[in-house]
Write a protein that holds these residues in place. Sequence first.
Motif, PDB file in Angstrom:
ATOM      1  N   PHE A 161      11.563  13.230  -6.335  1.00  0.00           N
ATOM      2  CA  PHE A 161      10.590  12.471  -7.121  1.00  0.00           C
ATOM      3  C   PHE A 161       9.179  13.055  -7.056  1.00  0.00           C
ATOM      4  O   PHE A 161       8.207  12.372  -7.385  1.00  0.00           O
ATOM      5  CB  PHE A 161      10.554  11.016  -6.636  1.00  0.00           C
ATOM      6  CG  PHE A 161      11.833  10.277  -6.887  1.00  0.00           C
ATOM      7  CD1 PHE A 161      12.213   9.916  -8.160  1.00  0.00           C
ATOM      8  CD2 PHE A 161      12.674   9.952  -5.835  1.00  0.00           C
ATOM      9  CE1 PHE A 161      13.394   9.231  -8.390  1.00  0.00           C
ATOM     10  CE2 PHE A 161      13.863   9.262  -6.049  1.00  0.00           C
ATOM     11  CZ  PHE A 161      14.218   8.914  -7.333  1.00  0.00           C
ATOM     12  N   SER A 162       9.052  14.297  -6.647  1.00  0.00           N
ATOM     13  CA  SER A 162       7.709  14.877  -6.524  1.00  0.00           C
ATOM     14  C   SER A 162       7.045  15.107  -7.875  1.00  0.00           C
ATOM     15  O   SER A 162       5.851  15.374  -7.951  1.00  0.00           O
ATOM     16  CB  SER A 162       7.767  16.188  -5.741  1.00  0.00           C
ATOM     17  OG  SER A 162       8.548  17.147  -6.431  1.00  0.00           O
ATOM     18  N   GLY A 163       7.816  15.001  -8.956  1.00  0.00           N
ATOM     19  CA  GLY A 163       7.239  15.208 -10.281  1.00  0.00           C
ATOM     20  C   GLY A 163       6.555  13.994 -10.868  1.00  0.00           C
ATOM     21  O   GLY A 163       6.045  14.054 -11.981  1.00  0.00           O
ATOM     22  N   ILE A 164       6.538  12.853 -10.145  1.00  0.00           N
ATOM     23  CA  ILE A 164       5.890  11.659 -10.673  1.00  0.00           C
ATOM     24  C   ILE A 164       4.710  11.280  -9.791  1.00  0.00           C
ATOM     25  O   ILE A 164       4.694  11.542  -8.590  1.00  0.00           O
ATOM     26  CB  ILE A 164       6.870  10.471 -10.797  1.00  0.00           C
ATOM     27  CG1 ILE A 164       7.367  10.016  -9.418  1.00  0.00           C
ATOM     28  CG2 ILE A 164       8.045  10.845 -11.679  1.00  0.00           C
ATOM     29  CD1 ILE A 164       8.225   8.779  -9.476  1.00  0.00           C
ATOM     30  N   ASP A 165       3.694  10.667 -10.393  1.00  0.00           N
ATOM     31  CA  ASP A 165       2.491  10.304  -9.639  1.00  0.00           C
ATOM     32  C   ASP A 165       2.129   8.830  -9.802  1.00  0.00           C
ATOM     33  O   ASP A 165       1.044   8.411  -9.399  1.00  0.00           O
ATOM     34  CB  ASP A 165       1.312  11.176 -10.066  1.00  0.00           C
ATOM     35  CG  ASP A 165       1.037  11.097 -11.566  1.00  0.00           C
ATOM     36  OD1 ASP A 165       1.666  10.262 -12.262  1.00  0.00           O
ATOM     37  OD2 ASP A 165       0.185  11.866 -12.054  1.00  0.00           O
ATOM     38  N   LYS A 166       3.031   8.048 -10.385  1.00  0.00           N
ATOM     39  CA  LYS A 166       2.810   6.616 -10.543  1.00  0.00           C
ATOM     40  C   LYS A 166       4.169   5.916 -10.546  1.00  0.00           C
ATOM     41  O   LYS A 166       5.203   6.556 -10.788  1.00  0.00           O
ATOM     42  CB  LYS A 166       2.063   6.325 -11.836  1.00  0.00           C
ATOM     43  CG  LYS A 166       2.824   6.718 -13.093  1.00  0.00           C
ATOM     44  CD  LYS A 166       2.023   6.425 -14.351  1.00  0.00           C
ATOM     45  CE  LYS A 166       2.813   6.825 -15.594  1.00  0.00           C
ATOM     46  NZ  LYS A 166       2.051   6.554 -16.837  1.00  0.00           N
ATOM     47  N   PRO A 167       4.199   4.602 -10.269  1.00  0.00           N
ATOM     48  CA  PRO A 167       5.495   3.900 -10.283  1.00  0.00           C
ATOM     49  C   PRO A 167       6.155   3.955 -11.653  1.00  0.00           C
ATOM     50  O   PRO A 167       5.493   3.872 -12.689  1.00  0.00           O
ATOM     51  CB  PRO A 167       5.096   2.459  -9.910  1.00  0.00           C
ATOM     52  CG  PRO A 167       3.817   2.587  -9.158  1.00  0.00           C
ATOM     53  CD  PRO A 167       3.092   3.734  -9.818  1.00  0.00           C
TER      54      PRO A 167
ATOM     55  N   GLY B  64       0.807  -1.210   0.000  1.00  0.00           N
ATOM     56  CA  GLY B  64       0.000   0.000   0.000  1.00  0.00           C
ATOM     57  C   GLY B  64       0.842   1.262   0.000  1.00  0.00           C
ATOM     58  O   GLY B  64       2.076   1.218  -0.021  1.00  0.00           O
ATOM     59  N   PRO B  65       0.188   2.416   0.029  1.00  0.00           N
ATOM     60  CA  PRO B  65       0.908   3.698  -0.006  1.00  0.00           C
ATOM     61  C   PRO B  65       1.855   3.854   1.181  1.00  0.00           C
ATOM     62  O   PRO B  65       1.536   3.472   2.306  1.00  0.00           O
ATOM     63  CB  PRO B  65      -0.225   4.734   0.063  1.00  0.00           C
ATOM     64  CG  PRO B  65      -1.441   4.007  -0.407  1.00  0.00           C
ATOM     65  CD  PRO B  65      -1.278   2.594   0.055  1.00  0.00           C
ATOM     66  N   MET B  66       3.032   4.412   0.903  1.00  0.00           N
ATOM     67  CA  MET B  66       4.025   4.692   1.923  1.00  0.00           C
ATOM     68  C   MET B  66       4.181   6.211   2.086  1.00  0.00           C
ATOM     69  O   MET B  66       3.924   6.967   1.155  1.00  0.00           O
ATOM     70  CB  MET B  66       5.373   4.076   1.537  1.00  0.00           C
ATOM     71  CG  MET B  66       5.331   2.566   1.423  1.00  0.00           C
ATOM     72  SD  MET B  66       4.826   1.772   2.950  1.00  0.00           S
ATOM     73  CE  MET B  66       6.143   0.619   3.170  1.00  0.00           C
ATOM     74  N   PRO B  67       4.632   6.665   3.250  1.00  0.00           N
ATOM     75  CA  PRO B  67       4.766   8.116   3.461  1.00  0.00           C
ATOM     76  C   PRO B  67       5.928   8.741   2.706  1.00  0.00           C
ATOM     77  O   PRO B  67       5.968   9.959   2.535  1.00  0.00           O
ATOM     78  CB  PRO B  67       4.976   8.225   4.978  1.00  0.00           C
ATOM     79  CG  PRO B  67       5.527   6.899   5.394  1.00  0.00           C
ATOM     80  CD  PRO B  67       4.890   5.898   4.478  1.00  0.00           C
TER      81      PRO B  67
ATOM     82  N   PRO C  23       6.363   6.589  -5.999  1.00  0.00           N
ATOM     83  CA  PRO C  23       6.271   7.853  -5.259  1.00  0.00           C
ATOM     84  C   PRO C  23       5.474   7.709  -3.968  1.00  0.00           C
ATOM     85  O   PRO C  23       4.671   6.777  -3.816  1.00  0.00           O
ATOM     86  CB  PRO C  23       5.566   8.791  -6.249  1.00  0.00           C
ATOM     87  CG  PRO C  23       4.798   7.876  -7.166  1.00  0.00           C
ATOM     88  CD  PRO C  23       5.621   6.627  -7.266  1.00  0.00           C
ATOM     89  N   ALA C  24       5.687   8.622  -3.046  1.00  0.00           N
ATOM     90  CA  ALA C  24       4.976   8.611  -1.774  1.00  0.00           C
ATOM     91  C   ALA C  24       3.472   8.668  -2.001  1.00  0.00           C
ATOM     92  O   ALA C  24       2.989   9.349  -2.904  1.00  0.00           O
ATOM     93  CB  ALA C  24       5.426   9.792  -0.920  1.00  0.00           C
ATOM     94  N   GLY C  25       2.729   7.911  -1.193  1.00  0.00           N
ATOM     95  CA  GLY C  25       1.276   7.938  -1.254  1.00  0.00           C
ATOM     96  C   GLY C  25       0.665   7.101  -2.353  1.00  0.00           C
ATOM     97  O   GLY C  25      -0.549   7.175  -2.584  1.00  0.00           O
ATOM     98  N   VAL C  26       1.468   6.276  -3.034  1.00  0.00           N
ATOM     99  CA  VAL C  26       0.978   5.457  -4.141  1.00  0.00           C
ATOM    100  C   VAL C  26       1.217   3.977  -3.828  1.00  0.00           C
ATOM    101  O   VAL C  26       2.342   3.589  -3.498  1.00  0.00           O
ATOM    102  CB  VAL C  26       1.672   5.822  -5.472  1.00  0.00           C
ATOM    103  CG1 VAL C  26       1.220   4.902  -6.600  1.00  0.00           C
ATOM    104  CG2 VAL C  26       1.391   7.280  -5.823  1.00  0.00           C
ATOM    105  N   GLY C  27       0.172   3.153  -3.906  1.00  0.00           N
ATOM    106  CA  GLY C  27       0.321   1.725  -3.718  1.00  0.00           C
ATOM    107  C   GLY C  27       0.753   1.039  -5.006  1.00  0.00           C
ATOM    108  O   GLY C  27       0.669   1.627  -6.092  1.00  0.00           O
TER     109      GLY C  27
ATOM    110  N   GLY D 149       1.514  -6.753   2.286  1.00  0.00           N
ATOM    111  CA  GLY D 149       2.770  -6.559   2.992  1.00  0.00           C
ATOM    112  C   GLY D 149       3.121  -5.128   3.301  1.00  0.00           C
ATOM    113  O   GLY D 149       4.265  -4.824   3.600  1.00  0.00           O
ATOM    114  N   MET D 150       2.140  -4.216   3.258  1.00  0.00           N
ATOM    115  CA  MET D 150       2.447  -2.791   3.351  1.00  0.00           C
ATOM    116  C   MET D 150       3.033  -2.381   4.700  1.00  0.00           C
ATOM    117  O   MET D 150       3.787  -1.424   4.788  1.00  0.00           O
ATOM    118  CB  MET D 150       1.211  -1.956   3.065  1.00  0.00           C
ATOM    119  CG  MET D 150       0.076  -2.123   4.051  1.00  0.00           C
ATOM    120  SD  MET D 150      -1.267  -0.953   3.766  1.00  0.00           S
ATOM    121  CE  MET D 150      -0.485   0.578   4.235  1.00  0.00           C
TER     122      MET D 150
END
Length: 260
Positions: free
Chosen positions: A125-131, A33-36, A66-70, A85-86
């Motif tokens: 990495f704040s410019g990306i919103d997906k793995p 799941g999403p990580m901080p 990126p942070a906040g993305v599972g 396993g989050m």
Amino acid sequence: MHHKVDRLLLHLEARVEAFAMCEVAEGWRLDLGPMPTTLLHYVIGGSGWLAGYSEPLAPGALIVVPAGVGHQLQAPGRLLKVHEGMSEFRAFTEGLLRISAGNRADLRTACATVTTRYLYYLDLFSGIDKPLVFDLNAAGRSPAVVNNLVAELKEPRFGSRAIASALLKQMLVLLLRAQLDGDGTHPDWIVSLGDPRIARAVGALLDSGDTRPSADDLANIAGMSRSAFQRRFLDIVGMTVAEFDVRLRIHRAALLLVET
């Protein structure tokens, strides 16, 4: 452009926060799941897939989440079982932890949550919103650097945090070099590179001494009107030009205190 990026990377800070070894067996999927903070997976062995990514994973692949993305990792074979396993990450100093989906590893990754900032505040990495998936085999010495990093993470001891941070920074710089020198698969993954006009303005601020360029000067360097430049700068960097300039001054003062 490369000169401006080089100046930005002089201010890069990288730190491993927590880590684990992830193993996925045939017919299994590992859901994280999403990580901080940003999560990195480095494929050590085997093969498999990242959900939503068409190409198979192979040793040498680096996954940046990126942070906040599972995200989900799946080994070869028909999907039979899923492992959540989050929550199973361990602080860097507490030793090795394994997250296993199934009994036999057909896909193995070294994974770590990391903090990567430059100019003290901006997330690399704040410019990306997906793995995103990068091939470190195309990034020069990166595989050797990552192997050394993994070895340090497996058995942390005195000095391991400093060594791991230095190796992580080296890996990220080599990765960025490969992107700029030819790969170019994900050209916008660092803030300001997505818009060369903003990159020029940021470079002018970095190059300036006691005489700071005005907002009008920066807009001219960017080749934009003042209002359009200010809106675009805020959109790309996440703060106003004045706020960025203040943070840059504070960061430089902090560096002077450390060096004197």
